[in-house]
Write a protein that holds these residues in place. Structure first.
Motif, PDB file in Angstrom:
ATOM      1  N   GLU A 212      -0.206  -6.500  -7.701  1.00 37.72           N
ATOM      2  CA  GLU A 212      -1.016  -5.345  -7.277  1.00 37.72           C
ATOM      3  C   GLU A 212      -0.482  -4.038  -7.847  1.00 37.72           C
ATOM      4  O   GLU A 212      -1.244  -3.134  -8.178  1.00 37.72           O
ATOM      5  CB  GLU A 212      -1.118  -5.301  -5.749  1.00 37.72           C
ATOM      6  N   MET A 213       0.834  -3.940  -7.985  1.00 34.02           N
ATOM      7  CA  MET A 213       1.414  -2.733  -8.576  1.00 34.02           C
ATOM      8  C   MET A 213       1.041  -2.628 -10.052  1.00 34.02           C
ATOM      9  O   MET A 213       0.684  -1.551 -10.539  1.00 34.02           O
ATOM     10  CB  MET A 213       2.933  -2.741  -8.403  1.00 34.02           C
TER      11      MET A 213
ATOM     12  N   LYS B 128       2.034   6.847  -6.942  1.00 36.07           N
ATOM     13  CA  LYS B 128       1.053   7.884  -7.328  1.00 36.07           C
ATOM     14  C   LYS B 128       1.726   9.251  -7.407  1.00 36.07           C
ATOM     15  O   LYS B 128       1.388  10.070  -8.254  1.00 36.07           O
ATOM     16  CB  LYS B 128      -0.100   7.940  -6.311  1.00 36.07           C
TER      17      LYS B 128
ATOM     18  N   ILE C 194       2.226   1.762  -3.485  1.00 36.31           N
ATOM     19  CA  ILE C 194       1.234   2.319  -4.417  1.00 36.31           C
ATOM     20  C   ILE C 194       1.080   3.826  -4.195  1.00 36.31           C
ATOM     21  O   ILE C 194       1.042   4.612  -5.151  1.00 36.31           O
ATOM     22  CB  ILE C 194      -0.117   1.572  -4.289  1.00 36.31           C
ATOM     23  N   GLU C 195       1.023   4.245  -2.941  1.00 37.53           N
ATOM     24  CA  GLU C 195       0.909   5.681  -2.622  1.00 37.53           C
ATOM     25  C   GLU C 195       2.126   6.446  -3.134  1.00 37.53           C
ATOM     26  O   GLU C 195       2.015   7.566  -3.636  1.00 37.53           O
ATOM     27  CB  GLU C 195       0.745   5.889  -1.107  1.00 37.53           C
TER      28      GLU C 195
ATOM     29  N   GLN D 226       0.820  -1.214   0.000  1.00 38.95           N
ATOM     30  CA  GLN D 226       0.000   0.000   0.000  1.00 38.95           C
ATOM     31  C   GLN D 226       0.854   1.265   0.000  1.00 38.95           C
ATOM     32  O   GLN D 226       0.594   2.216  -0.718  1.00 38.95           O
ATOM     33  CB  GLN D 226      -0.971   0.005   1.193  1.00 38.95           C
TER      34      GLN D 226
ATOM     35  N   GLU E 118      -1.563  -3.925 -11.514  1.00 44.19           N
ATOM     36  CA  GLU E 118      -3.002  -3.630 -11.599  1.00 44.19           C
ATOM     37  C   GLU E 118      -3.274  -2.153 -11.306  1.00 44.19           C
ATOM     38  O   GLU E 118      -4.137  -1.539 -11.916  1.00 44.19           O
ATOM     39  CB  GLU E 118      -3.781  -4.525 -10.624  1.00 44.19           C
ATOM     40  N   ALA E 119      -2.512  -1.596 -10.362  1.00 47.86           N
ATOM     41  CA  ALA E 119      -2.717  -0.185  -9.987  1.00 47.86           C
ATOM     42  C   ALA E 119      -2.188   0.773 -11.060  1.00 47.86           C
ATOM     43  O   ALA E 119      -2.739   1.854 -11.261  1.00 47.86           O
ATOM     44  CB  ALA E 119      -2.026   0.101  -8.651  1.00 47.86           C
ATOM     45  N   PHE E 120      -1.116   0.358 -11.769  1.00 48.19           N
ATOM     46  CA  PHE E 120      -0.477   1.237 -12.764  1.00 48.19           C
ATOM     47  C   PHE E 120      -0.209   0.465 -14.060  1.00 48.19           C
ATOM     48  O   PHE E 120       0.949   0.200 -14.412  1.00 48.19           O
ATOM     49  CB  PHE E 120       0.836   1.812 -12.210  1.00 48.19           C
TER      50      PHE E 120
ATOM     51  N   GLU F 252       4.322   8.962 -10.656  1.00 48.28           N
ATOM     52  CA  GLU F 252       3.874   8.214 -11.843  1.00 48.28           C
ATOM     53  C   GLU F 252       4.228   8.897 -13.161  1.00 48.28           C
ATOM     54  O   GLU F 252       4.675   8.261 -14.118  1.00 48.28           O
ATOM     55  CB  GLU F 252       2.359   8.008 -11.742  1.00 48.28           C
TER      56      GLU F 252
END
Length: 204
Positions: free
Chosen positions: A40-41, A14, A10-11, A7, A43-45, A17
């Motif tokens: 997860e990374m 952001k 991911i923050e 988490q 999927e997020a980006f 990016e």
């Protein structure tokens, strides 16, 4: 990224990016969180490439397959690994449409090994001064010049201790890929530092 959970990672991404091309899930994160961190990374980006820093030493085909399934675009194997392991990693990466980065950390005869590894069809060869050697003042810049002289097919990369103030020296040697960790994540202004680094890299 080395010292974060998923988490937090991911923050962090952001914030930077728009200034980076590749997100590296560092070995400590893979050890702590597993390949779920890669998944997860990605999927997020989805627009960013994700590098899984597995530092593979053995069972290379299987580990490349698993990292590929998790969404990694680039997977690392150690230059100190057996020739068969590196060739196996390359073969599986080709099957999966992924890329292999050979990390030359702790390789003693850099020039000879870089030539050998280059002939195996790897995508990147990376000189890397590890955390423990950075602590005693070593850097990768001379090593980068060494591999630039001998590598004919692969792209060259450099990692380890690169910061805004040392970046111009790195850029002079013209690597294809510059890997920055704490030089961004450890700064007070993460976004501003990433923007400045991108600007310098683009200026060449």
């Amino acid at each position: 990224m080395d010292l974060v959970n998923i988490q937090e990672g991911i923050e962090l991404v952001k914030q930077v990016e728009e200034y980076v091309d590749i997100v590296e899930i560092g070995t400590p994160v893979v050890i702590n969180e597993g390949l779920r961190a890669v998944k997860e990374m990605k999927e997020a980006f989805p627009s960013l490439k994700v590098l899984a820093d597995l530092k593979i030493m053995d069972a290379a085909g299987f580990e490349v397959m698993k990292a590929s399934e998790a969404g990694a675009d680039i997977i690392t194997i150690l230059g100190a690994a057996e020739d068969m392991s590196i060739k196996g990693a390359v073969e599986e990466a080709r099957n999966q449409g992924k890329k292999i980065l050979v990390d030359m950390i702790a390789v003693k005869d850099l020039e000879t090994r870089a030539k050998e590894v280059d002939a195996f069809g790897v995508d990147y060869i990376c000189v890397h001064t590890g955390y423990d050697l950075q602590a005693v003042g070593k850097n990768s810049f001379e090593d980068l010049q060494t591999i630039k002289r001998v590598v004919k097919n692969a792209k060259t990369a450099v990692a380890g201790g690169i910061k805004l103030d040392t970046l111009p020296e790195v850029i002079k040697a013209q690597p294809d890929l510059v890997i920055v960790g704490g030089g961004i994540t450890g700064q007070a202004d993460i976004k501003g530092t990433a923007a400045q680094i991108q600007k310098l890299v683009k200026q060449g």
